[in-house]
Motif scaffolding. Structure first.
Motif, PDB file in Angstrom:
ATOM      1  N   PRO A  63       0.807  -1.228   0.000  1.00 59.23           N
ATOM      2  CA  PRO A  63       0.000   0.000   0.000  1.00 59.23           C
ATOM      3  C   PRO A  63       0.838   1.274   0.000  1.00 59.23           C
ATOM      4  CG  PRO A  63      -0.969  -1.590   1.490  1.00 59.23           C
ATOM      5  CD  PRO A  63       0.340  -2.172   1.055  1.00 59.23           C
ATOM      6  N   LYS A  64       1.948   1.260   0.729  1.00 64.30           N
ATOM      7  CA  LYS A  64       2.830   2.429   0.744  1.00 64.30           C
ATOM      8  C   LYS A  64       3.424   2.661  -0.650  1.00 64.30           C
ATOM      9  CE  LYS A  64       6.859   4.421   3.031  1.00 64.30           C
ATOM     10  NZ  LYS A  64       7.960   4.194   4.005  1.00 64.30           N
ATOM     11  N   ASP A  67       0.831   4.239  -2.811  1.00 63.06           N
ATOM     12  CA  ASP A  67       0.653   5.649  -2.466  1.00 63.06           C
ATOM     13  C   ASP A  67       1.739   6.508  -3.095  1.00 63.06           C
ATOM     14  OD1 ASP A  67      -1.621   5.229  -0.978  1.00 63.06           O
ATOM     15  OD2 ASP A  67      -0.572   5.082   0.939  1.00 63.06           O
ATOM     16  N   GLU A  68       2.952   5.988  -3.138  1.00 66.53           N
ATOM     17  CA  GLU A  68       4.075   6.753  -3.689  1.00 66.53           C
ATOM     18  C   GLU A  68       4.021   6.811  -5.208  1.00 66.53           C
ATOM     19  OE1 GLU A  68       7.429   4.731  -2.097  1.00 66.53           O
ATOM     20  OE2 GLU A  68       7.301   5.702  -0.120  1.00 66.53           O
ATOM     21  N   PRO A  70       1.039   6.066  -7.599  1.00 67.30           N
ATOM     22  CA  PRO A  70      -0.329   5.617  -7.941  1.00 67.30           C
ATOM     23  C   PRO A  70      -0.580   5.622  -9.447  1.00 67.30           C
ATOM     24  CG  PRO A  70      -0.382   7.887  -7.193  1.00 67.30           C
ATOM     25  CD  PRO A  70       1.052   7.450  -7.093  1.00 67.30           C
ATOM     26  N   ASP A 104      -6.550  -0.585   2.344  1.00 63.63           N
ATOM     27  CA  ASP A 104      -5.622   0.544   2.239  1.00 63.63           C
ATOM     28  C   ASP A 104      -5.523   1.090   0.817  1.00 63.63           C
ATOM     29  OD1 ASP A 104      -5.112   0.251   4.923  1.00 63.63           O
ATOM     30  OD2 ASP A 104      -3.289  -0.936   4.651  1.00 63.63           O
ATOM     31  N   SER A 105      -5.945   0.287  -0.159  1.00 68.10           N
ATOM     32  CA  SER A 105      -5.851   0.702  -1.572  1.00 68.10           C
ATOM     33  C   SER A 105      -7.192   1.143  -2.138  1.00 68.10           C
ATOM     34  CB  SER A 105      -5.296  -0.457  -2.416  1.00 68.10           C
ATOM     35  OG  SER A 105      -4.070  -0.904  -1.904  1.00 68.10           O
ATOM     36  N   LYS A 107      -8.788   3.919  -2.204  1.00 69.29           N
ATOM     37  CA  LYS A 107      -8.793   5.171  -2.976  1.00 69.29           C
ATOM     38  C   LYS A 107      -8.203   4.949  -4.365  1.00 69.29           C
ATOM     39  CE  LYS A 107      -4.378   6.836  -1.120  1.00 69.29           C
ATOM     40  NZ  LYS A 107      -3.683   7.910  -0.376  1.00 69.29           N
ATOM     41  N   HIS A 108      -7.229   4.026  -4.481  1.00 67.25           N
ATOM     42  CA  HIS A 108      -6.651   3.746  -5.803  1.00 67.25           C
ATOM     43  C   HIS A 108      -7.631   2.952  -6.666  1.00 67.25           C
ATOM     44  CE1 HIS A 108      -2.990   5.350  -4.242  1.00 67.25           C
ATOM     45  NE2 HIS A 108      -2.827   4.389  -3.366  1.00 67.25           N
ATOM     46  N   GLN A 895       2.708  14.622  -6.400  1.00 67.13           N
ATOM     47  CA  GLN A 895       2.967  14.063  -5.077  1.00 67.13           C
ATOM     48  C   GLN A 895       2.852  15.167  -4.034  1.00 67.13           C
ATOM     49  OE1 GLN A 895       6.480  11.513  -4.782  1.00 67.13           O
ATOM     50  NE2 GLN A 895       4.988   9.892  -5.003  1.00 67.13           N
ATOM     51  N   ASN A 967      -7.486  11.948  -8.240  1.00 67.60           N
ATOM     52  CA  ASN A 967      -6.616  11.522  -7.128  1.00 67.60           C
ATOM     53  C   ASN A 967      -5.163  11.903  -7.412  1.00 67.60           C
ATOM     54  OD1 ASN A 967      -8.722  10.528  -5.701  1.00 67.60           O
ATOM     55  ND2 ASN A 967      -8.270   8.376  -6.069  1.00 67.60           N
TER      56      ASN A 967
END
Length: 1022
Positions: A63-64, A67-68, A70, A104-105, A107-108, A895, A967
Motif C-alpha cells: 500500500p505504501k 501511495d508513492e 499511484p 488501504d488501496s 482510494k486507488h 505528489q 486523485n
C-alpha cells in the motif's frame, strides 16, 4: 535509421532507437512497466521462498508503494497478483492480509473505477463465493474484499445478488460480512439501494432475526438518500422500529442513522432536530441524552432550520440537567449554533418578542455563572460558549440594519471585560491547583490552554482589553514565578507571544517590563518560559538604528546569561537559543540572528549544520548591511553589491547543505529566496542611481533610463509572484511577505509611469493587484472605511505587510494629488524616499525559508513517450524536417507533501512548444530562479502569442492541453511538431501548471526539456 512503422506507435521506454534518441531534463525515473515488473518479481519471490510470516511483511509494504506511485499500470498489475493469490492460497491469514491491502488501496481502486483492467481482478476475488467454497471464513473474507471493491460492482448484478443471498447465512461472520459489503455498495449506487431496500425491511421486521443482527443491518439505511421517496420510506420504517424496541444500542443506532440520512437527503431535517431534542430532554437514560445531543452537533454546523425555541430548550437542559455529560454536550451544541450569527441576531433583535428576549438572556446569564462552577471541565466549555457570543455580538454591531434591544446591548457592552476577568481568575485558580495536586498537572495545563485560546479570541478586536489583559498576565508571571512552574508559565508566555504577533504596538508598551522580568534568576532557569518571552520581545522592534543597537546589546546580555556564555561559546540551553535566533530572523532582527548563529558555526560537529548556520549568517549580514547604512545608502550604492554578495554566499551554502542531505537538484525555497533578494537589491541600486540622476534634470521624451527602471520594477514584481506560486506548500505568512514586496514594486512602477513618462507617450496600465489600494487612496484620510481597512490590516499577523501597504496607499494618494494639480516638482526625490522607506523596513524572513525539504512536486511515471503520427518507411535522421508531427504522452502524479495530504487539486495544464536552441542554459535548473522564471515567462508568452519579433523564430509550434487530476494522477497525449535542424538538433519544451480547488495556478515543477543527444551524450535518453 528507424525501423518500419505502421500508424501510431509508442517508443518503448526500455528500448533505445539507434539513430535518434531524446534526452529529457527534469526527470530521472524508470518506466511504470519496469516498476511493475520489479514489484511482481519481488512478490513472487517472497511467495515461493519465504515463510508465511515474512510473506505477510512483504505484502504489507505494497500500500505504501501504491501511495508513492499511484500509476494505473502498477495498481492494475499489483491488485491482479493479489487477487490470484487470494483465489489460490490455502491460508486465510494470507487472505486477511490481502483484505487489509485492498482496504488501504480503496482510494486507488476508486481512481481506476472506469478501467476495464480490474475486471479480471474482481472475477478472481469473487471465485470463492461463486463456486460455493466450503470455508465460511474464506467466504466472509471474500465478501469484505468485495465491499472494498464496491465501486467496481455498480453494474455487476450477479455479484450484488450473491451478496444479498449471504445476508440469510446462518454463519454469523459470513452474514456480518454480507452486511458490510451491502453497506459499501449502498453508499456507491442508487440501483442497489433500491434493489436491496425490501430485503432489508423484511429482515428487520422478521421475528427470527436477532436484535444484534438488526442493529448492524439498520445502519445501512443511512445510505438511502438517493431518492426523496426512498429516504422518507426509510424514515417511517426507522420510526416504527423505535416504537417497537427500547433497547439502548438499537435506539441509539436508529437515531444516529436517521441523523446521517437527514444530513444527506436534506429532507425532514426539522423533524429530526425535534426527535433528537425530545430524546435529549425527556429520555430517562443519561447516555441516550448525551448521544442525542452529540448527534445534534452533526446537524448544527450545516443546518439553518434551528429556531429560538430549540435554543431555549437546550439552554434549559444546560441549567437543569444533573448529569455533567449532558450539560457539557448541550453547551457544545449551543456553541456551534451561536456561531451562526443569524440566531443571535434573531434573539437580540428588537423585533423579537420581549418575553422571549428576556428568557434567553436569563438563561445565558445562568450559563455565565457556570464559569465559576466547581467542575473545571464545565467551566472551560462555558467559556468557549461565551467567547463565541462575544465574537458574534461584535459582528452584529457591524450589521447596520440590525437594531439590538436595549437589554441585550447593555449585556454585550459589559460582557468582554467580565469574561476576560473570570478567565484570568480561573487561570490563577488552576496555578494554585497545580501547586497542590501535581498528579493532575497535565490535565490542568490543557485546561489552561483552552482558557487562554478563548481569552485570545475575545481580546483580539479590543485594544484596551488586550492591554489590560497583557498587563494582568505579566503580573501573574511576576507573582507566581517559580522554577517548578516552567511548563505552566510557558502557556502564559505563549499568550503574550501570540498577542505580539498581531498587536506589536501593545507589546511595545510592555517591552521594558518584560526585559526587566527576563533578568530574574528564576526565569533564566525556566527554559520554555524564557524562550517564549524572548520571542515576544523580538516582535517589538526598535524604530531606528540607534535604538536597534541598544536593543541588541540589552537583548544579547540576557541571552548570554541564559546560555551561560563562557570562552566564546554557550554552555547551556543551546537549542532554545538557536530557536530564538531563528525567531529573530523571522521578526527582522538580523543583528541578533547574526550574533547568535555566528557563535554556533564553530561549535557544531556536523558539516550540514555548518552549511546551514553559515547560510543564516550570510542572510542576516546581507539585510543588516542595508539596514545599518540606510541613511547614507543613496550615496553609497556599492553597499548593494555587498548585500548581493552575502546572498550569493547564502545560496552557495544552501547548495552545499542540499548536496549533503541528498536534496541536490530539487527546488528549494531558501535558495530561490536568496536569488530573489539579490535581484531585489540589484534593482533597487539601479533605481536609486537613475533617480539620483533624474533628480538633477527633467526626463526627456521616451527617456530610455525611465523606461528601463519601469520595466525592471515590473519584472521584479512578476518574479516575486512567480516565487510565491512555485511552492504549493508555502504558508500564508510567507506568501503575504512576498506579495507585499510585489505590491511595492508595482506601486513604484505605477508612480514612474504616471509621473515620469509623459501621458501621450504611454498606454496607461494598472495592475489588478493595485486596485484595492487605489480605491483606499481616493478616500479621505479620516474616512471611517479607510480607518477600518487600516485597522483590519493592523490586526493581521504580518506587520511588514501592514507597514508597506499603508505606505503604498500614501504614495498612491500623492500620485493622485500630483496628477490632479498638474505639478510634479521633485518627483524623482519623492520616489527615492519611497525606495528608501521600503529598504528601511526590515523584512521578516519568511517562515518557509526554514523549510529545507522538498514539498509537493510532480513525479513523472515515465519519460514522456514519443511516437510519429504518420506512417511511412525508414527515415534517415538527417532527412526529417521540422514539420514532422510527433505524439507525446505525458503521465504521472502530483505528489503532495504530508502537510497538504488532504488538499484537492483540480487540473494540470501543459504548455508544449518547440525550439531549435536550448532555452534553458542551466544544468541543474530546479535550483535556479532565473532560469525557471525565464522558461515560464516564455511558455506563457508563446501561449498568448505575445512574443517579441526576435523570439518568434525559436518556437515553431505551440500546444496547450488541460487535464483533470483524478486523485492527483494525470495522463494525456498531445500532437506537436518536434523542431529539427538539418544536423538533427532540436528541443521540445514542456511547462507545467497546477490548478487547485480555489482556481489558483501553481508552477511547482519540474518542467521538462526533451532534446536530441548530440549535446548531451552522457545523459539519460528515451
Amino acid at each position: 535509421m528507424y525501423s518500419s512503422r505502421e500508424g501510431q506507435q509508442w517508443f518503448s521506454n526500455d528500448t533505445i532507437s539507434t539513430n535518434r534518441r531524446y534526452f529529457a531534463r527534469g526527470i530521472n525515473t524508470e518506466s511504470s512497466k519496469h516498476q511493475l515488473r520489479g514489484i511482481i518479481n519481488t512478490l513472487k519471490h517472497a511467495t515461493k521462498t519465504l515463510p508465511i510470516e515474512q510473506q505477510l511483511v512483504k505484502f504489507s509494504e505494497i500500500p505504501k508503494t501504491l501511495d508513492e506511485t499511484p500509476i494505473p499500470d502498477i495498481i492494475h498489475g499489483t491488485l491482479l497478483f493479489f487477487a490470484e493469490r487470494f483465489k489460490d492460497c490455502d491460508h486465510n491469514v494470507i487472505r486477511r492480509c490481502i483484505l487489509k491491502i485492498l482496504k488501504d488501496s480503496e482510494k486507488h481502486i476508486s481512481q481506476n473505477s472506469q478501467s476495464s483492467e480490474l475486471e479480471q481482478t474482481i472475477r478472481k476475488i469473487f471465485f470463492l463465493l461463486e463456486n460455493q467454497s466450503n470455508d465460511p471464513i474464506a467466504r466472509a473474507l471474500t465478501l469484505r474484499c468485495l465491499g472494498y471493491m464496491s465501486v467496481l460492482l455498480i453494474e455487476r448484478l450477479d455479484i450484488q445478488h450473491g451478496i444479498l443471498q449471504r445476508l440469510d447465512s446462518s454463519v454469523e461472520i459470513e452474514a456480518n460480512a454480507a452486511i458490510f459489503a451491502a453497506d459499501k455498495l449502498c453508499s456507491k449506487t442508487e440501483k442497489f439501494s433500491a434493489l436491496a431496500y425490501e430485503k432489508f425491511v423484511t429482515l428487520l421486521q422478521a421475528s427470527h432475526v436477532s436484535l444484534a443482527f438488526k442493529t448492524k443491518l439498520v445502519r445501512i439505511f443511512r445510505h438511502m438518500h438517493w431518492d426523496i421517496n426512498l429516504a422518507r420510506k426509510t424514515r417511517i420504517i426507522c420510526l416504527q422500529l423505535l416504537e417497537q424496541c427500547s433497547d439502548d444500542e438499537f435506539v441509539l443506532t436508529i437515531l444516529k442513522t436517521l441523523t446521517f440520512l437527514s444530513n444527506r437527503a436534506l429532507v425532514d431535517r426539522t423533524d429530526q432536530i425535534n426527535l433528537l431534542i425530545k430524546y435529549a430532554q425527556n429520555d430517562p437514560r443519561g447516555h441516550v441524552k448525551t448521544s442525542s445531543l452529540a448527534y445534534l452537533t452533526n446537524i448544527a454546523p450545516k443546518d439553518l432550520t434551528f429556531e429560538i425555541s430549540h435554543i431555549l430548550i437546550l439552554l434549559s437542559i444546560v441549567t437543569s440537567a444533573k448529569e455533567l455529560n449532558v450539560k457539557a454536550k448541550a453547551l457544545c451544541v449551543l456553541t456551534i449554533l451561536f456561531q451562526q450569527t443569524r440566531l443571535l441576531c434573531e434573539i437580540a433583535s428588537i423585533d423579537t418578542e420581549q418575553e422571549t428576549r428576556l428568557e434567553v438572556l436569563h438563561y445565558i446569564q445562568q450559563c455565565e455563572d457556570l464559569i465559576q462552577d466547581k467542575v473545571i471541565e464545565i467551566n472551560v466549555i462555558t467559556v468557549k460558549l461565551m467567547s463565541v457570543i462575544i465574537i458574534e455580538s461584535k459582528r452584529i454591531e457591524s450589521i447596520s440594519n440590525i437594531l439590538v434591544s436595549p437589554e441585550w446591548e447593555t449585556y454585550f457592552s459589559e460582557l468582554s471585560k467580565r469574561i476576560a476577568e473570570l478567565i484570568l481568575s480561573n487561570t490563577n485558580q488552576l496555578i494554585e491547583f497545580i501547586s497542590i495536586n501535581q498528579t493532575e498537572r497535565d490535565k490542568y495545563i490543557k485546561l489552561m490552554q483552552e482558557y487562554l485560546k478563548c481569552l485570545f479570541s475575545i481580546c483580539l478586536s479590543d485594544n484596551n482589553l488586550i492591554k489590560d489583559t497583557s498587563k494582568m498576565i505579566i503580573n501573574i508571571l511576576q507573582e507566581y514565578i517559580d522554577i517548578s512552574y516552567d511548563d505552566v508559565f510557558a502557556q502564559l508566555s505563549k499568550f503574550l507571544l501570540k498577542i505580539s504577533e498581531y498587536k506589536e504596538s501593545i507589546i511595545q508598551e510592555f517591552r521594558e517590563d518584560i526585559f526587566f522580568f527576563m533578568k530574574s534568576e528564576e526565569l533564566i532557569n525556566m527554559t520554555n518560559s524564557f524562550t517564549m518571552l524572548a520571542k515576544t520581545v523580538l516582535k517589538a522592534r526598535p524604530e531606528n538604528v540607534t535604538q536597534a543597537k541598544e536593543f541588541k546589546e540589552s537583548f544579547m546580555e540576557r541571552i548570554n546569561q541564559f546560555g551561560n556564555f563562557q570562552d566564546g561559546r554557550y554552555t547551556q540551553n543551546q537549542w532554545n537559543i538557536y530557536l530564538i535566533g531563528l525567531e529573530a530572523g523571522k521578526s527582522g532582527c538580523f543583528s541578533i540572528m547574526g550574533a547568535i548563529v555566528t557563535n554556533f558555526v564553530n561549535e557544531v560537529d556536523v558539516e550540514a549544520h555548518r552549511f546551514w548556520l553559515r547560510a543564516l549568517s550570510n542572510a542576516s549580514n546581507a539585510e543588516q548591511m542595508i539596514l545599518e547604512n540606510i541613511e547614507g545608502i543613496q550615496m553609497q550604492l556599492d553597499l548593494f553589491d555587498e548585500g548581493v554578495k552575502f546572498y550569493s554566499k547564502c545560496d552557495t551554502e544552501l547548495s552545499g547543505l542540499m548536496s549533503l542531505i541528498d536534496n541536490s537538484g530539487v527546488r528549494v525555497f531558501g535558495k530561490w529566496f536568496c536569488q530573489l533578494r539579490a535581484r531585489f537589491f540589484s534593482t533597487m541600486k539601479l533605481i536609486l542611481a537613475q533617480l539620483n540622476f533624474l533628480s538633477s534634470r527633467a526626463p526627456k521624451l521616451l527617456d530610455p533610463d525611465v523606461v528601463n527602471i519601469n520595466e525592471s520594477l515590473i519584472l521584479l514584481a512578476r518574479m516575486h509572484d512567480f516565487v510565491a506560486h512555485s511552492f504549493l506548500d508555502i504558508d500564508a505568512e510567507s506568501l503575504a511577505i512576498l506579495e507585499s514586496y510585489q505590491i511595492c514594486c508595482l506601486v513604484l512602477a505605477y508612480a514612474i509611469q504616471c509621473l515620469l513618462i509623459p501621458s501621450f507617450q504611454k498606454e496607461e496600465y494598472i495592475n489588478p493587484m493595485l486596485l484595492p489600494l487605489i480605491r483606499l487612496a481616493h478616500r479621505d484620510e479620516n474616512d471611517s472605511i479607510l480607518t477600518g481597512q487600516y485597522n483590519d490590516m493592523n490586526s493581521r499577523k504580518n506587520k511588514v505587510q501592514y507597514v508597506l501597504r499603508a505606505r503604498c496607499v500614501e504614495v498612491l494618494r500623492s500620485i493622485e494629488k500630483c496628477r490632479t494639480s498638474g505639478t510634479s516638482n521633485k518627483t524623482a526625490t519623492q520616489l527615492s524616499q519611497f525606495v528608501l522607506f521600503i529598504l528601511s523596513v526590515p523584512i521578516n524572513l519568511p517562515p518557509f525559508f526554514f523549510e529545507n525539504k522538498q514539498g509537493t512536486h510532480l513525479k513523472w511515471s515515465k519519460v514522456p513517450a514519443l511516437g510519429w503520427s504518420q506512417s511511412g518507411s525508414r527515415v534517415s535522421s538527417t532527412a526529417v524536417s521540422d514539420k514532422e508531427k510527433v505524439v507525446i504522452k505525458l503521465e504521472g502524479v502530483v505528489q503532495l507533501s504530508k502537510k497538504l495530504a488532504k488538499k484537492h487539486l483540480k487540473s494540470i495544464q501543459f504548455i508544449i512548444f518547440g525550439s531549435k536552441t536550448d532555452i534553458f542554459e542551466f544544468d541543474v535548473f530546479e535550483e535556479t530562479l532565473q532560469g525557471n522564471f525565464k522558461f515560464s515567462d516564455l511558455a506563457l508568452a508563446y501561449k498568448g502569442k505575445n512574443i517579441k519579433q526576435k523570439d518568434t523564430s525559436e518556437a515553431n509550434y505551440v500546444a496547450t492541453t488541460i487535464v483533470p487530476l483524478i486523485n492527483n494522477y494525470f495522463a494525456t497525449t498531445a500532437l506537436v511538431q518536434f523542431p529539427m535542424d538539418s544536423d538533427g538538433t532540436g528541443f521540445l519544451n514542456i511547462h507545467t501548471r497546477i490548478v487547485d480547488d480555489k482556481n489558483i495556478v501553481w508552477t511547482i515543477g519540474p518542467d521538462l526539456i526533451i532534446s536530441s543527444p548530440s549535446e548531451y551524450q552522457n545523459n539519460q535518453y528515451i
